[in-house]
Design a protein around this motif. Structure first.
Motif, mmCIF file in Angstrom:
data_model
loop_
_atom_site.group_PDB
_atom_site.id
_atom_site.type_symbol
_atom_site.label_atom_id
_atom_site.label_comp_id
_atom_site.label_asym_id
_atom_site.label_seq_id
_atom_site.Cartn_x
_atom_site.Cartn_y
_atom_site.Cartn_z
ATOM 1 N N GLU A 120 40.028 141.279 82.453
ATOM 2 C CA GLU A 120 40.015 141.986 83.732
ATOM 3 C C GLU A 120 40.872 143.245 83.662
ATOM 4 O O GLU A 120 41.948 143.255 83.055
ATOM 5 C CB GLU A 120 40.521 141.084 84.864
ATOM 6 C CG GLU A 120 39.504 140.075 85.358
ATOM 7 C CD GLU A 120 39.912 139.463 86.686
ATOM 8 O OE1 GLU A 120 39.364 139.871 87.726
ATOM 9 O OE2 GLU A 120 40.777 138.573 86.689
ATOM 10 N N VAL A 121 40.400 144.305 84.316
ATOM 11 C CA VAL A 121 41.116 145.575 84.330
ATOM 12 C C VAL A 121 42.184 145.558 85.419
ATOM 13 O O VAL A 121 41.893 145.256 86.579
ATOM 14 C CB VAL A 121 40.145 146.749 84.561
ATOM 15 C CG1 VAL A 121 40.907 148.064 84.650
ATOM 16 C CG2 VAL A 121 39.106 146.812 83.448
ATOM 17 N N VAL A 122 43.408 145.895 85.028
ATOM 18 C CA VAL A 122 44.516 145.957 85.986
ATOM 19 C C VAL A 122 44.576 147.353 86.600
ATOM 20 O O VAL A 122 44.632 147.506 87.818
ATOM 21 C CB VAL A 122 45.850 145.605 85.312
ATOM 22 C CG1 VAL A 122 46.982 145.584 86.340
ATOM 23 C CG2 VAL A 122 45.760 144.262 84.599
ATOM 24 N N VAL A 123 44.592 148.385 85.756
ATOM 25 C CA VAL A 123 44.541 149.770 86.232
ATOM 26 C C VAL A 123 43.544 150.537 85.389
ATOM 27 O O VAL A 123 43.318 150.228 84.215
ATOM 28 C CB VAL A 123 45.929 150.468 86.170
ATOM 29 C CG1 VAL A 123 46.933 149.750 87.040
ATOM 30 C CG2 VAL A 123 46.430 150.566 84.746
ATOM 31 N N ASN A 124 42.935 151.554 85.981
ATOM 32 C CA ASN A 124 41.946 152.379 85.300
ATOM 33 C C ASN A 124 42.490 153.755 84.996
ATOM 34 O O ASN A 124 43.139 154.388 85.841
ATOM 35 C CB ASN A 124 40.687 152.528 86.172
ATOM 36 C CG ASN A 124 39.754 151.337 86.051
ATOM 37 O OD1 ASN A 124 39.299 150.997 84.956
ATOM 38 N ND2 ASN A 124 39.471 150.697 87.183
ATOM 39 N N GLU A 125 42.229 154.222 83.796
ATOM 40 C CA GLU A 125 42.600 155.576 83.400
ATOM 41 C C GLU A 125 41.940 156.591 84.338
ATOM 42 O O GLU A 125 40.759 156.472 84.666
ATOM 43 C CB GLU A 125 42.127 155.827 81.959
ATOM 44 C CG GLU A 125 42.458 157.191 81.399
ATOM 45 C CD GLU A 125 41.955 157.370 79.974
ATOM 46 O OE1 GLU A 125 42.143 158.471 79.425
ATOM 47 O OE2 GLU A 125 41.371 156.404 79.416
ATOM 48 N N GLY A 126 42.722 157.545 84.802
ATOM 49 C CA GLY A 126 42.194 158.593 85.656
ATOM 50 C C GLY A 126 42.295 158.330 87.139
ATOM 51 O O GLY A 126 42.099 159.245 87.946
ATOM 52 N N GLU A 127 42.629 157.097 87.540
ATOM 53 C CA GLU A 127 42.742 156.823 88.968
ATOM 54 C C GLU A 127 44.141 157.153 89.467
ATOM 55 O O GLU A 127 45.099 157.232 88.686
ATOM 56 C CB GLU A 127 42.408 155.359 89.272
ATOM 57 C CG GLU A 127 43.423 154.352 88.767
ATOM 58 C CD GLU A 127 43.022 152.915 89.051
ATOM 59 O OE1 GLU A 127 41.877 152.696 89.499
ATOM 60 O OE2 GLU A 127 43.841 152.010 88.812
ATOM 61 N N VAL A 128 44.264 157.377 90.768
ATOM 62 C CA VAL A 128 45.557 157.677 91.379
ATOM 63 C C VAL A 128 46.381 156.402 91.439
ATOM 64 O O VAL A 128 45.894 155.349 91.867
ATOM 65 C CB VAL A 128 45.378 158.268 92.787
ATOM 66 C CG1 VAL A 128 46.733 158.508 93.442
ATOM 67 C CG2 VAL A 128 44.577 159.559 92.726
ATOM 68 N N GLY A 129 47.630 156.480 90.998
ATOM 69 C CA GLY A 129 48.490 155.307 91.000
ATOM 70 C C GLY A 129 49.358 155.227 92.237
ATOM 71 O O GLY A 129 49.962 156.221 92.641
ATOM 72 N N ASP A 130 49.416 154.048 92.845
ATOM 73 C CA ASP A 130 50.272 153.854 94.017
ATOM 74 C C ASP A 130 51.246 152.694 93.834
ATOM 75 O O ASP A 130 51.948 152.310 94.756
ATOM 76 C CB ASP A 130 49.431 153.629 95.270
ATOM 77 C CG ASP A 130 48.519 152.407 95.157
ATOM 78 O OD1 ASP A 130 48.516 151.748 94.093
ATOM 79 O OD2 ASP A 130 47.805 152.122 96.138
ATOM 80 N N CYS A 131 51.285 152.100 92.614
ATOM 81 C CA CYS A 131 52.199 150.999 92.369
ATOM 82 C C CYS A 131 52.466 150.869 90.871
ATOM 83 O O CYS A 131 51.723 151.395 90.037
ATOM 84 C CB CYS A 131 51.658 149.679 92.930
ATOM 85 S SG CYS A 131 50.040 149.223 92.281
ATOM 86 N N ALA A 132 53.546 150.188 90.540
ATOM 87 C CA ALA A 132 53.889 149.868 89.164
ATOM 88 C C ALA A 132 53.800 148.357 88.998
ATOM 89 O O ALA A 132 53.798 147.608 89.981
ATOM 90 C CB ALA A 132 55.290 150.372 88.831
ATOM 91 N N TYR A 133 53.751 147.912 87.740
ATOM 92 C CA TYR A 133 53.544 146.495 87.452
ATOM 93 C C TYR A 133 54.591 146.001 86.456
ATOM 94 O O TYR A 133 54.919 146.696 85.495
ATOM 95 C CB TYR A 133 52.153 146.257 86.858
ATOM 96 C CG TYR A 133 51.014 146.686 87.746
ATOM 97 C CD1 TYR A 133 50.339 145.760 88.539
ATOM 98 C CD2 TYR A 133 50.604 148.012 87.799
ATOM 99 C CE1 TYR A 133 49.284 146.150 89.348
ATOM 100 C CE2 TYR A 133 49.562 148.412 88.613
ATOM 101 C CZ TYR A 133 48.902 147.477 89.390
ATOM 102 O OH TYR A 133 47.863 147.873 90.192
ATOM 103 N N PHE A 134 55.082 144.811 86.722
ATOM 104 C CA PHE A 134 56.043 144.165 85.845
ATOM 105 C C PHE A 134 55.427 142.852 85.375
ATOM 106 O O PHE A 134 55.051 142.010 86.198
ATOM 107 C CB PHE A 134 57.347 143.906 86.602
ATOM 108 C CG PHE A 134 58.504 143.505 85.750
ATOM 109 C CD1 PHE A 134 59.396 144.442 85.279
ATOM 110 C CD2 PHE A 134 58.717 142.176 85.405
ATOM 111 C CE1 PHE A 134 60.467 144.076 84.495
ATOM 112 C CE2 PHE A 134 59.782 141.799 84.621
ATOM 113 C CZ PHE A 134 60.668 142.753 84.158
ATOM 114 N N ILE A 135 55.279 142.668 84.076
ATOM 115 C CA ILE A 135 54.586 141.482 83.556
ATOM 116 C C ILE A 135 55.499 140.257 83.622
ATOM 117 O O ILE A 135 56.568 140.224 83.015
ATOM 118 C CB ILE A 135 54.094 141.701 82.117
ATOM 119 C CG1 ILE A 135 53.047 142.824 82.086
ATOM 120 C CG2 ILE A 135 53.501 140.412 81.552
ATOM 121 C CD1 ILE A 135 52.468 143.103 80.715
#
Length: 313
Positions: free
Chosen positions: A204-219
């Motif tokens: 599953e895709v978590v974030v997509n290249e080229g999209e606007v980011g509004d959050c960060a992720y901590f594994i």
């Protein structure tokens, strides 16, 4: 199917959780009488000691549980089912877990229950809760024992609600080691504000290249691949692998730019999500967080430089 686990924040989320309770406890299980508005709630839902854990799939609430800190004036919901206080250690900081409901069509998805319980552990840690008690449906006994709950005697009949319940408790100080290790690591890093988790399946895709980011992720657990598009044919190339404790997505928040790469789960992945506000507050208010972020950026720059040097030789 990704599953989001968080604390209910909006009136709409709380209302949908109350409707799910009615669907589960009244319409499916028949444990309570129907309510005209098809919502199930009581006086404890109106108290400041109460929070709702919710699980969401495809933007619909599919699971919910209520957590209540003990209050010297009104107590907590578990008091209305059983005398739990006789079985609590002296001076224990105890909370009540109640109204645990999962959509009947998804009860076999253990990711929902496990996710809600992990957030419960995290909430307990943040609120210095040492023990949690719960009046569970007897049908849940074995499942809750696998999570760490212990039975308090046999099934009893609650006279207040005329329901059969299995009294259970859990010592929050004895939760599984993997969670404690993660909490200790977070305590060092300092990213402790958000109560928001999301679970992704392999691929599953978590974030997509080229999209606007509004959050960060901590594994929290699992791993993911960082992929970038090839200029020649548009295919994806894996440039890095992330694991437990890694932070990603923060660059687009700092620079206010679009995502420079895609991140794809390479196995079952659990992440903590930090909004832009939460992330910026974390690094502005604590120098340890700012230093940790700088270390991440520096290590990525070094890895990129090394990769470029290898490609040239």
């Amino acid at each position: 199917m990704s599953i989001k686990i968080k604390l209910a924040e909006t009136a709409a989320e709380i209302d949908e959780a109350l409707q799910l309770r009615h669907k589960v406890f009244v319409e499916h299980d028949g444990r309570y009488s129907p309510a005209p508005d098809r919502r199930l709630y009581d006086r404890f839902d109106c108290c400041g000691t109460s929070v709702l854990v919710i699980a969401m799939a495809a933007d619909q609430i599919v699971g919910t549980a209520r957590l209540n800190r003990d209050d010297p004036t009104i107590g907590f919901p578990a008091d209305e089912y059983f005398d739990f206080r006789s079985f609590s250690p002296k001076n224990a900081a105890t909370a009540s877990l109640s109204q645990l409901a999962i959509d009947p069509e998804l009860r076999g998805n253990l990711k929902i229950l496990n996710g809600m319980m992990m957030l419960t552990y995290y909430w307990a840690h943040r609120n210095n809760i040492s023990h949690c008690v719960a009046p569970f449906n007897p049908a849940l006994t074995r499942v809750m024992q696998r999570i760490g709950f212990e039975k308090i005697g046999d099934v009893v009949q609650s006279h207040h609600h005329d329901l059969a319940i299995q009294p259970m408790k859990i010592n929050m100080l004895e939760v599984r080691k993997s969670f404690i290790d993660f909490v200790e690591r977070q305590a060092f890093i300092g990213f402790m504000e958000p109560f928001f988790r999301e679970y992704f399946d392999d691929g599953e895709v978590v974030v997509n290249e080229g999209e606007v980011g509004d959050c960060a992720y901590f594994i929290v657990d699992g791993s993911a691949n960082v992929e970038v598009s090839s200029n020649s044919d548009g295919s994806k190339k894996v440039v890095a692998t992330l694991g437990k404790g890694d932070l990603f997505g923060e660059l687009s928040l700092i620079l206010d730019q679009k995502r420079s790469a895609s991140v794809v789960a390479s196995n079952n992945l659990e992440v903590m999500i930090l909004s832009r506000r939460q992330f910026i507050n974390c690094i502005q208010n604590d120098s340890k967080n700012a230093m940790y972020t700088l270390q991440i950026l520096a290590s990525r720059l070094a890895a990129t430089t090394s990769s470029m040097d290898s490609a040239e030789t």
